[in-house]
Design an enzyme around this catalytic site. Structure first.
Site, PDB file in Angstrom:
ATOM      1  N   ASP A  97     -22.481 -10.264 -30.285  1.00  0.00           N
ATOM      2  CA  ASP A  97     -22.641  -8.808 -30.377  1.00  0.00           C
ATOM      3  C   ASP A  97     -23.758  -8.432 -31.349  1.00  0.00           C
ATOM      4  OD1 ASP A  97     -20.352  -8.677 -28.736  1.00  0.00           O
ATOM      5  OD2 ASP A  97     -19.050  -8.736 -30.496  1.00  0.00           O
ATOM      6  N   ARG A 115      -3.264  -7.146 -25.971  1.00  0.00           N
ATOM      7  CA  ARG A 115      -3.973  -5.898 -25.693  1.00  0.00           C
ATOM      8  C   ARG A 115      -3.546  -5.234 -24.391  1.00  0.00           C
ATOM      9  NH1 ARG A 115      -9.982  -8.423 -25.228  1.00  0.00           N
ATOM     10  NH2 ARG A 115     -10.618  -6.229 -25.140  1.00  0.00           N
TER      11      ARG A 115
END
Length: 339
Positions: A280, A105
């Site tokens: 999450d 990333r």
């Protein structure tokens, strides 16, 4: 009620089933990322929610955006530009073999974003809740400064702010995390953590707890939540309690500490399909319940039930409805066929 989440949306590449990276000759492509996962949960519960990020203006960037739009997340505030979508590779663990994540990333669009990319005064018009995680400021010093700008604007507007500490050792050091998050936490109302985050980021450790041996002590977690609250003045601290028996089987519960009192959820014995996004989904359930005025016990029961269900679902996104969460939180954990 309107919520905004801010972070990175990545391409997830995973071998089929339980194949290892070195075995696989094809990978399933989906999308995911901590704050995007929270947005999906909120949208599935009927919340008006927008996701803020930066993604390239090409087909893969558009595919990432579309993965949110089809579930009702507002993507109109996503900035387009930069060169690449961040990637993470996920190998699912089994039995005593843990899952593995490899990041690719660096220099993604959001990691190279600048402060002028985001007009927080415009983004926060009509917003009641703002959520981000400790992953986002770890992406770069510029993104950490963007987070600080967002928090200052949110505080000025009286917007409730939540943050999942989500320490990622592959992104930054414990020392850097403690320094940056120590500043940002002064603007946060609700802090979400697990049994490792408070220790890694702030050096606050639960007593009589062995995260690798599956032994948890409730009083230890109350002390962690109290120390965090005393230091930063949080309205609430929510902690997920994972007793990891193996990669496939965990006991799962949670605690919400608010107004000097701790509320513990019931405990679920989970057989895991995919644990990525479990925290999450807990955050999404907690935000939904607090946005809707749930009492603390009801809020932690909803959040942990939502997260329990996520562990049964492939991919990052928690594809469950409010009714399904309420059924489990209400005591129906049988898994019987619904006809």
């Amino acid at each position: 009620m309107k919520a905004v989440t801010f972070g990175e949306l990545m391409l997830r590449l995973a071998p089929e089933g339980y194949l290892r990276f070195v075995q696989s000759d094809k990978y399933q492509a989906t999308f995911g990322g901590a704050e995007a996962n929270v947005a999906i949960s909120l949208a599935n519960y009927g919340v008006d929610v927008a996701f803020v990020s930066k993604l390239p203006d090409h087909e893969i960037g558009q595919a990432a955006v579309n993965s949110l739009r089809k579930f009702g997340v507002d993507t109109s505030l996503v900035v387009r530009g930069g060169d690449r979508v961040g990637i993470y590779y996920c190998e699912k663990g089994a039995s005593q073999r843990p899952s593995k994540v490899i990041y690719d990333r660096a220099n993604s669009s959001i990691a190279t974003a600048k402060k002028e990319d985001f007009d927080w005064a415009r983004i926060f018009e009509g917003v009641n809740w703002f959520h981000f995680t400790g992953i986002t400021p770890a992406l770069s010093d510029d993104v950490a400064a963007i987070c600080a700008d967002a928090l200052k604007e949110a505080k000025k507007r009286g917007i409730t702010v939540s943050c999942d500490l989500n320490f990622r050792k592959k992104l930054w050091s414990k020392e850097k995390a403690g320094q940056v998050m120590g500043e940002l936490c002064n603007y946060i109302d609700y802090c979400i953590a697990n049994e490792e985050d408070a220790k890694d980021v702030f050096g606050i450790e639960a007593d009589n707890t062995d995260i690798y041996g599956g032994k948890l002590d409730r009083d230890g977690y109350i002390s962690v939540a109290k120390k965090l609250t005393d230091r930063f003045g949080f309205k609430g601290v929510a902690i997920t309690l994972r007793e990891s028996l193996s990669a496939n089987d965990n006991n799962w519960s949670g605690m919400l500490y608010t107004d000097g009192k701790a509320y513990f959820s019931k405990k679920y014995a989970m057989h895991i399909v995919d644990r990525v996004g479990g925290g999450d989904s807990f955050g999404g359930g907690l935000i939904y319940s607090l946005l809707n005025g749930y009492e603390p016990q009801q809020a932690i029961e909803f959040a942990i039930a939502a997260s329990c269900l996520k562990h049964s679902i492939e991919g990052d996104y928690n594809m469950v409805s409010k009714k399904e969460v309420e059924t489990l939180a209400g005591g129906d954990a049988s898994g019987r066929v619904q006809r």
